[in-house]
Motif scaffolding. Structure first.
Motif, PDB file in Angstrom:
ATOM      1  N   VAL A  83     -13.468 -58.469   9.080  1.00  0.00           N
ATOM      2  CA  VAL A  83     -12.464 -57.438   9.373  1.00  0.00           C
ATOM      3  C   VAL A  83     -11.522 -57.245   8.189  1.00  0.00           C
ATOM      4  CG1 VAL A  83     -10.451 -56.910  10.822  1.00  0.00           C
ATOM      5  CG2 VAL A  83     -12.558 -57.730  11.871  1.00  0.00           C
ATOM      6  N   LEU A  84     -11.146 -58.339   7.544  1.00  0.00           N
ATOM      7  CA  LEU A  84     -10.173 -58.276   6.453  1.00  0.00           C
ATOM      8  C   LEU A  84     -10.777 -57.821   5.125  1.00  0.00           C
ATOM      9  CD1 LEU A  84      -8.294 -61.616   7.164  1.00  0.00           C
ATOM     10  CD2 LEU A  84      -7.469 -59.293   7.621  1.00  0.00           C
ATOM     11  N   ALA A  85     -12.030 -58.127   4.892  1.00  0.00           N
ATOM     12  CA  ALA A  85     -12.643 -57.854   3.594  1.00  0.00           C
ATOM     13  C   ALA A  85     -13.029 -56.382   3.463  1.00  0.00           C
ATOM     14  CB  ALA A  85     -13.870 -58.732   3.408  1.00  0.00           C
ATOM     15  N   VAL A  86     -12.700 -55.808   2.320  1.00  0.00           N
ATOM     16  CA  VAL A  86     -13.057 -54.412   2.069  1.00  0.00           C
ATOM     17  C   VAL A  86     -14.403 -54.294   1.355  1.00  0.00           C
ATOM     18  CG1 VAL A  86     -10.669 -53.624   2.036  1.00  0.00           C
ATOM     19  CG2 VAL A  86     -11.741 -54.376  -0.085  1.00  0.00           C
ATOM     20  N   GLU A 132     -17.857 -57.019  -0.522  1.00  0.00           N
ATOM     21  CA  GLU A 132     -18.462 -58.349  -0.592  1.00  0.00           C
ATOM     22  C   GLU A 132     -17.669 -59.302  -1.486  1.00  0.00           C
ATOM     23  OE1 GLU A 132     -20.944 -61.313   0.546  1.00  0.00           O
ATOM     24  OE2 GLU A 132     -20.886 -59.302   1.375  1.00  0.00           O
ATOM     25  N   ASP A 133     -17.090 -58.781  -2.570  1.00  0.00           N
ATOM     26  CA  ASP A 133     -16.279 -59.624  -3.444  1.00  0.00           C
ATOM     27  C   ASP A 133     -15.078 -60.191  -2.701  1.00  0.00           C
ATOM     28  OD1 ASP A 133     -17.927 -59.299  -5.646  1.00  0.00           O
ATOM     29  OD2 ASP A 133     -16.763 -57.624  -6.451  1.00  0.00           O
ATOM     30  N   MET A 134     -14.427 -59.363  -1.909  1.00  0.00           N
ATOM     31  CA  MET A 134     -13.275 -59.818  -1.132  1.00  0.00           C
ATOM     32  C   MET A 134     -13.713 -60.836  -0.089  1.00  0.00           C
ATOM     33  SD  MET A 134     -10.063 -59.860  -0.476  1.00  0.00           S
ATOM     34  CE  MET A 134      -9.272 -58.468  -1.215  1.00  0.00           C
ATOM     35  N   LYS A 135     -14.863 -60.614   0.518  1.00  0.00           N
ATOM     36  CA  LYS A 135     -15.384 -61.563   1.511  1.00  0.00           C
ATOM     37  C   LYS A 135     -15.598 -62.931   0.872  1.00  0.00           C
ATOM     38  CE  LYS A 135     -19.062 -62.267   4.839  1.00  0.00           C
ATOM     39  NZ  LYS A 135     -20.219 -61.706   5.522  1.00  0.00           N
ATOM     40  N   GLN A 136     -16.219 -62.960  -0.298  1.00  0.00           N
ATOM     41  CA  GLN A 136     -16.457 -64.215  -0.994  1.00  0.00           C
ATOM     42  C   GLN A 136     -15.145 -64.884  -1.403  1.00  0.00           C
ATOM     43  OE1 GLN A 136     -19.428 -65.777  -1.235  1.00  0.00           O
ATOM     44  NE2 GLN A 136     -20.110 -64.108   0.068  1.00  0.00           N
TER      45      GLN A 136
END
Length: 64
Positions: A37-40, A42-46
């Motif tokens: 939900v928070l990640a915009v 894949e880089d943010m997710k990682q």
């Protein structure tokens, strides 16, 4: 009751803090929906997963 179902058990948290791979994977799996939900992208997710892993040693057992 629903809140308790959403919590990780203390044995898993302790094992993750100790560096057990299975427990670390379970913690990541537990927080993945929130991270998604928070990640915009894949880089943010990682990045968020990395921050979660960095904070694992600071997890404390919840006193009930």
């Amino acid at each position: 009751m629903a809140e308790q179902e959403m919590l990780l058990d203390s044995a898993t948290i302790k094992a993750a803090v100790a560096g057990e791979k299975w427990a670390t994977e379970k913690v990541i799996q537990h927080y993945t929906p929130m991270i998604d939900v928070l990640a915009v992208d894949e880089d943010m997710k990682q990045y968020l997963i990395l921050k979660l892993l960095e904070e694992l040693p600071n997890f404390i057992e919840r006193q009930t």
